[in-house]
Write an enzyme that holds these catalytic residues in place. Structure first.
Site, PDB file in Angstrom:
ATOM      1  N   ASP B  92       0.866  -1.186   0.000  1.00 37.80           N
ATOM      2  CA  ASP B  92       0.000   0.000   0.000  1.00 37.80           C
ATOM      3  C   ASP B  92       0.900   1.232   0.000  1.00 37.80           C
ATOM      4  O   ASP B  92       1.391   1.659   1.049  1.00 37.80           O
ATOM      5  CB  ASP B  92      -0.917   0.004   1.238  1.00 37.80           C
ATOM      6  CG  ASP B  92      -2.033  -1.032   1.129  1.00 37.80           C
ATOM      7  OD1 ASP B  92      -1.823  -2.088   0.492  1.00 37.80           O
ATOM      8  OD2 ASP B  92      -3.119  -0.802   1.696  1.00 37.80           O
ATOM      9  N   LYS B 155      -6.734   3.470  -3.723  1.00 36.39           N
ATOM     10  CA  LYS B 155      -7.179   3.412  -2.323  1.00 36.39           C
ATOM     11  C   LYS B 155      -7.511   4.811  -1.819  1.00 36.39           C
ATOM     12  O   LYS B 155      -6.760   5.754  -2.054  1.00 36.39           O
ATOM     13  CB  LYS B 155      -6.060   2.768  -1.494  1.00 36.39           C
ATOM     14  CG  LYS B 155      -6.318   2.678   0.000  1.00 36.39           C
ATOM     15  CD  LYS B 155      -5.175   1.912   0.711  1.00 36.39           C
ATOM     16  CE  LYS B 155      -5.228   2.103   2.223  1.00 36.39           C
ATOM     17  NZ  LYS B 155      -4.069   1.485   2.910  1.00 36.39           N
ATOM     18  N   LYS B 183      -9.894   0.122  -2.961  1.00 32.84           N
ATOM     19  CA  LYS B 183      -9.810  -0.139  -1.519  1.00 32.84           C
ATOM     20  C   LYS B 183     -10.244   1.091  -0.734  1.00 32.84           C
ATOM     21  O   LYS B 183      -9.782   2.199  -0.996  1.00 32.84           O
ATOM     22  CB  LYS B 183      -8.381  -0.545  -1.124  1.00 32.84           C
ATOM     23  CG  LYS B 183      -8.226  -0.777   0.394  1.00 32.84           C
ATOM     24  CD  LYS B 183      -6.867  -1.351   0.765  1.00 32.84           C
ATOM     25  CE  LYS B 183      -6.663  -1.362   2.288  1.00 32.84           C
ATOM     26  NZ  LYS B 183      -5.337  -1.881   2.690  1.00 32.84           N
TER      27      LYS B 183
END
Lengths: 220, 220
Positions: B92, B155, B183
């Site tokens: 991430d 995300k 996400k």
């Protein structure tokens, strides 16, 4: 404390994640105009800041492992070394707060030492210990470990976890030698706060609202 | 959505700057017990987590350039590559938010592409664009750039700047192809929130309070 004394110990800072090149240029120009001792910008903005500050006595700094500190020491060290290459002479690194909390003191110290070694002589390393997450005992231990690791300053916090308070500065100042610097940072927005933190033992202040602090300072 | 469906798309997460090894072990054990699809920990805790999760089908992930994203691409890429070496199969990363804000779209895209290249095939790269700092137009642009750079997920945020909201998820989902993941992360603490974000288009959720979400989910 007079404005011309105060300005020299303020790190005029812009390390917001969404900071733009235009804002970086403005911060550097403000530093040139007012004579701040140091400018701190994000790693990605170092080259630009170095260009704007070129030929001036203003020191340039940046961060390493900021603001989490939960990075591998190797990565913090590489980030710091790359920053020095790009013109930084001051590195505000974040220590390994988790290591401190769990009592892995050797890991905490080695992490700092690796960055100190990576930047080489002549570069000032400040180590952020993120006081808002620590007990008073952990703050004292952290300050001693930072000094033992060869860094030059112990610094209260990133500003992301809470503001700098005089009582924390006192603890840090009491637990390091006279040659070590103590930097207070986080939520410092007024001259009054600045003076209180300095009275508590801070030898450097970091602020994103330094112009406001200066405006409130007496000129004589 | 049933508990056994939900658990597979939750990244059970512990990325607090002060997280300790003991907490990391507990989070991994919770993942083993409940069957979370993925565990996300700080870079410094990857080796430990890999050891605890060894032999299980649970995926292991970490962060790069977290949570500021204002690091040199080279450093983010090195951090991601080191993470893969330590056992991570999901990264991430935080995008260069300043580049996005100032319209340096090529820089934003190259930054992501450099991390994608560094981790190699088979590693999932999610790119955090920090929606709370962006206009709706910037969110849409960011989602497209993330996809064009070869990442696998866009995300919503780190959680440090604000929480995930369905309207942001909708914008991201609308601006990427079907193969891309979306996400949602930041402040997701209830089953109701989780379901709303999934209805808006989220295909993965990140949470530090996943057990609470699961406890509220129906088992049949």
């Amino acid at each position: 404390m007079r404005r011309d004394e105060l300005v020299r110990i303020i790190d005029h800072t812009l390390v917001h994640p969404a900071a733009t090149q235009r804002q970086v240029t403005r911060v550097c120009e403000e530093a040139l105009e007012h004579g701040f001792g140091c400018v701190i910008v994000n790693p990605v903005h170092l080259s630009l800041a170095a260009e704007v500050l070129k030929g001036s006595p203003i020191r340039l700094g940046t961060t390493a492992g900021f603001p989490s500190g939960a990075n591998l020491s190797e990565i913090k060290a590489r980030e710091a070394a790359a920053a020095v290459k790009a013109g930084a002479v001051e590195i505000d690194m974040v220590g390994s707060i988790g290591a401190l909390k769990e009592g892995s003191y050797l890991d905490f110290r080695k992490d700092v030492a690796e960055v100190v070694r990576a930047v080489g002589q002549g570069v000032v390393v400040k180590v952020i210990i993120e006081c808002p997450y620590l007990t008073d005992e952990e703050k004292a231990t952290a300050a001693k470990l930072v000094e033992a690791a060869g860094a030059h300053f112990v610094k209260t916090g990133t500003g992301f976890a809470g503001g700098a308070v005089p009582s924390d500065v006192e603890i840090l100042a009491r637990n390091v030698g006279k040659a070590m610097g103590v930097k207070a940072a986080g939520g410092i927005r007024s001259y009054r706060q600045a003076v209180e933190l300095i009275a508590a033992g801070a030898t450097r202040l970091g602020s994103s609202t330094s112009l406001q602090i200066l405006a409130e300072a007496p000129s004589v």
